[in-house]
Design a protein around this motif. Structure first.
Motif, PDB file in Angstrom:
ATOM      1  N   UNK A  94      15.505   2.233   2.366  1.00 53.32           N
ATOM      2  CA  UNK A  94      15.947   2.137   3.750  1.00 53.32           C
ATOM      3  C   UNK A  94      16.103   3.511   4.379  1.00 53.32           C
ATOM      4  N   UNK A  95      16.511   4.496   3.603  1.00 54.70           N
ATOM      5  CA  UNK A  95      16.601   5.862   4.126  1.00 54.70           C
ATOM      6  C   UNK A  95      15.218   6.462   4.341  1.00 54.70           C
ATOM      7  N   UNK A  96      14.256   6.067   3.533  1.00 50.26           N
ATOM      8  CA  UNK A  96      12.902   6.612   3.661  1.00 50.26           C
ATOM      9  C   UNK A  96      12.097   5.910   4.750  1.00 50.26           C
ATOM     10  N   UNK A  97      12.127   4.567   4.738  1.00 50.46           N
ATOM     11  CA  UNK A  97      11.226   3.807   5.589  1.00 50.46           C
ATOM     12  C   UNK A  97      11.925   3.124   6.763  1.00 50.46           C
ATOM     13  N   UNK A  98      13.238   2.904   6.666  1.00 51.77           N
ATOM     14  CA  UNK A  98      13.945   2.193   7.719  1.00 51.77           C
ATOM     15  C   UNK A  98      13.855   0.683   7.550  1.00 51.77           C
TER      16      UNK A  98
END
Length: 433
Positions: A94-98
């Motif tokens: 979630x931090x990388x791709x959202x």
């Protein structure tokens, strides 16, 4: 519009690590806009996103009927709520791709309602930076973990570690503006390559004797033949009798020190590197972690200065051979050397991201009693980490400190144990002679 969600007591059991109980959730139209406000003005993970992400994880883990054991579905743009993953992996994704677009209603994670907020954002309203995440930032997050940056730093990182923090800012440069200025693609490529090198995790290629007698390394790096068996270092060129610059054998070595420093540059791991020194309330006589062992405690008694700095790193080394082509393919023995930091808790130290692939012994033959030849770079770096202080930035405490490391154990099967120790192993009697 105000939507009230009520969860019965039997649907909200206490979850280990989260302490989540019965609660009333009030969601206004803008309560979950944080899901699509992942980055702040400086390109870092925003505090509101980190706080909201923690609430999402707590909610997802409070509904075991929507979980697979301890795993939850990953709602990132890459996974699309399909696979179940570990909580740490979901946070990283979630931090990388959202989040996937318009996932305001967490129905795949147990939220039961027929209505949701009326102001869900359309895909076109997302910022360009949110939709087209720079690949460099994803590479940095792969190395550092989801929460590694903080905007408020009490102590300035040392110059070497500061390069890593500066890389995120450099990754936010918009290359399409560069292309519009008609700068040649080769120059752009070289700039990108230089930016990637800022990660500092390079691989050293070390030439070896074809029979495993020595490494062409340090003082012997300029030799053209083995000083023991006099075998040539380089292959002969096909078109002439002169030697080419292609070696007969070459090993790959990945320096350990930069990766240990990265553990302290990440908010996801920096605080856990002190876990071994904390009181976890285990029963006396029960060993849940190597720090509970007598060997660990005795080491602290013998080396009190090392033990006084809780952030010093305790390491374990393991190696074993395998055939990459399988038993039915060509015979080729390959020996990876893996080092693991045991400062981390049991749930982390034995996971793949923290088992550092440090070197690989080239084949095709089993190195047998010559394994120590290929361990030379590993041993040299371990000696440096023990004898010399390495300036490291701890992002969790926002301060620099002098890091040291010690190799506590080697782990291998019995024949490999004999090779590592330099002793002859008799498997039948399970003794070393």
């Amino acid at each position: 519009m105000m939507l009230m969600l009520w969860f019965p007591l039997d649907l909200c059991p206490d979850v280990a690590g989260f302490g989540l109980h019965t609660r009333i959730l009030e969601m206004s139209n803008t309560d979950r806009n944080w899901m699509y406000e992942r980055l702040d003005a400086d390109g870092f993970i925003s505090p509101i996103f980190r706080k909201g992400l923690k609430n999402f994880i707590e909610f997802a883990c409070s509904n075991p009927s929507f979980m697979d054991g301890e795993k939850i579905k990953c709602p990132c743009k890459k996974c699309l709520n399909r696979p179940y993953r570990e909580v740490e992996d979901v946070m990283l994704h979630l931090c990388k791709f959202g989040f996937i677009p318009n996932y305001y209603l967490w129905d795949r994670h147990g939220e039961k309602t027929t209505a949701c907020t009326s102001s869900q954002k359309d895909d076109t309203t997302m910022s360009l930076n949110e939709q087209h995440e720079p690949s460099y930032r994803e590479m940095v997050l792969d190395v550092a973990g989801p929460d590694f940056m903080t905007r408020h730093i009490d102590e300035e990182p040392n110059p070497e570690d500061k390069k890593f923090f500066d890389m995120l800012k450099a990754a936010d440069r918009e290359l399409w503006i560069v292309y519009q200025k008609a700068i040649p693609w080769l120059i752009v490529y070289m700039r990108q390559k230089k930016l990637i090198q800022g990660l500092g995790l390079l691989v050293e290629l070390i030439d070896c004797c074809m029979y495993g007698c020595m490494l062409y390394w340090r003082g012997d790096k300029d030799l053209d033949q083995c000083k023991f068996c006099e075998a040539p270092r380089f292959k002969k060129s096909r078109n002439s009798f002169k030697c080419s610059r292609v070696p007969f054998a070459r090993m790959h070595y990945l320096p350990l020190t930069p990766r240990l420093k990265r553990l302290y540059a990440s908010q996801a791991t920096a605080a856990f590197m002190r876990w071994h020194a904390q009181d976890h309330g285990h029963d006396t006589g029960v060993m849940c972690h190597p720090s509970n062992s007598e060997a660990w405690k005795q080491f602290d008694v013998i080396h009190p200065l090392f033990a006084a700095e809780k952030r010093n790193v305790r390491l374990g080394l393991c190696t074993d051979g395998f055939q990459p082509h399988g038993t039915s393919g060509s015979q080729h023995s390959t020996w990876p050397i893996i080092i693991t930091p045991y400062n981390l808790p049991p749930s982390m130290c034995m996971k793949e991201p923290y088992m550092f692939f440090t070197a690989i012994v080239p084949g095709p033959k089993n190195p047998k009693q010559k394994l120590d030849v290929f361990l030379q770079p590993v041993i040299a770096e371990l000696k440096d980490l023990w004898e010399e202080d390495t300036v490291t930035y701890d992002v969790s405490l926002r301060q620099n400190f002098q890091m040291r490391a010690a190799l506590m154990w080697t782990i291998s099967e019995f024949p490999a144990y004999g090779m590592l120790s330099g002793w002859a192993a008799k498997r039948s009697k399970d003794i070393l002679v």
